[in-house]
Motif scaffolding. Structure first.
Motif: not given
Length: 405
Positions: A210-229
């Motif tokens: 659950a933390f990992a999935l939530a992390g992807l959601i948070v990174v999507r908005f907080d760190a877009p370049s990391l999410f893209a990678g």
């Protein structure tokens, strides 16, 4: 050559995350040991006992990562440690308090203050991975600019990505520890502890997922370049591997296949580290690539040679330590507690195989360095490896001849 030390750092980070993460997780379970004095005491004793032979060895990887980083990438190391000085200090204090509490706990059994020491040990076991997770989050989200204390000392680690990765680090440690402790409970023959940690592994695995999935959601908005990678290329592959290994671990734990579950759980966590590296590549810090951050060629060569030479001693030693531990050679006390015969020591045949493997490794490494390397330090290391192979081979032949006589 500039990228080879980074490979060493990532390997060390993965090893520290898997091994020390489980170590911290075992401390976490001493805080949530459940109700009932007998069961509470048994869980705490099992967690402490399983940590005993290996808990200090795990910090070798953290020291290794720090030394390689500050030597091979000094500008990046200075930028990270100055901007993230607060969480790194908190992590260091947590490690110190944890070691103090662990050592003191064995000396005050039944004395006043025992419970306070146990709480200190458990809290520091959660504080340290959380602080280190916030460090990783600050770097991954691009909040550590190049320069001495160039980033914000607060928001660089107290931000959505850092807090979530810190929580993921704590949850992943508890998940790994529960899987390992369930396997260890089966080995020593404690059915009650095996069932208890099986349940804990399933719950902790779901929480880590659950933390990992939530992390992807948070990174999507907080760190877009990391999410893209993370959602493309190699990063996407590592995320998929981590998810598949995590699901496989839950299935294996459910079916009580703890030996395989231990390996798949480690793969799930290590893949997260690899995914982070691939998602951020080729940048080390914002505007600074790995090539730009690297030290001079002579320094990099010295680091590579030093790591290769140290690995000759360190890796066989750690393999032997964990092999002894997993076979139960180091836990006679726990076996006696549950009425299981103590396992025998290493047989003569096993010792001979270990020495033969070491000699073969020295021959391959030494021969390769001696043939391919230019005259200098690398060639000298190759000669030392060949001499080590000769000494061990001579000792094996001498022992064999003596036994025949």
């Amino acid at each position: 050559m500039a990228e080879i030390p980074m490979v060493f750092i990532l390997a060390g980070l993965a090893a520290y995350t898997v091994l020390a993460g489980a170590d911290f997780g075992a401390g976490l379970w001493t805080l949530f040991a459940g109700r009932g004095e007998a069961g509470h005491s048994a869980i705490r004793h099992h967690a402490r006992h399983a940590m005993g032979p290996v808990w200090e060895a795990n910090h070798v990887w953290l020291i290794f990562v720090l030394v390689v980083c500050w030597t091979a990438y000094p500008v990046a190391f200075g930028s990270i440690t100055s901007t993230l000085a607060v969480p790194l200090f908190v992590a260091a204090v947590g490690i110190i308090l944890r070691g103090f509490a662990y050592a003191l706990r064995g000396q005050i059994e039944g004395a006043v203050g025992e419970r306070a020491i146990e709480y200190l040990f458990a809290v520091s076991s959660m504080l340290t991975p959380f602080a280190l997770g916030t460090v990783a989050g600050g770097i991954a989200s691009g909040r550590v600019p190049v320069g001495n204390a160039a980033g914000d000392l607060v928001t660089s680690w107290l931000n959505p990505t850092s807090i979530l990765i810190g929580g993921l680090a704590v949850a992943a440690g508890g998940y790994l520890a529960a899987v390992y402790l369930a396997a260890d409970a089966r080995r020593v023959g404690s059915w009650a502890l095996e069932r208890d940690f099986r349940t804990r592994a399933l719950v902790a695995g779901c929480c880590a997922g659950a933390f990992a999935l939530a992390g992807l959601i948070v990174v999507r908005f907080d760190a877009p370049s990391l999410f893209a990678g993370l959602t493309s290329g190699g990063g996407n592959v590592m995320v998929a591997i981590s998810g598949a290994a995590g699901v496989a671990t839950l299935m294996l734990v459910w079916r009580e296949r703890f030996g395989l579950a231990r390996a798949s759980a480690a793969l799930a966590v290590a893949a997260i580290v690899a995914g982070w590296a691939l998602a951020q590549s080729p940048l080390l810090l914002p505007g600074l690539t790995v090539q730009q951050a690297a030290a001079g060629r002579s320094t990099l060569l010295a680091v590579i040679v030093a790591v290769a030479g140290g690995a000759i001693v360190l890796l066989p030693s750690l393999v032997l330590l964990f092999r002894l531990f997993l076979r139960g050679v180091l836990d006679h006390g726990a076996a006696a507690d549950v009425g299981v015969p103590s396992p025998p020591a290493l047989t003569r045949r096993t010792r001979r195989r270990l020495l033969e493997g070491f000699a073969a490794a020295m021959l391959v490494i030494g021969g390769g360095l001696a043939v391919l390397a230019d005259p200098g330090l690398v060639l000298g290391l190759g000669v030392v490896c060949l001499l080590a192979c000769a000494v061990v081979t001579f000792a094996l032949v001498a022992v064999e001849s003596d036994s025949e006589t």
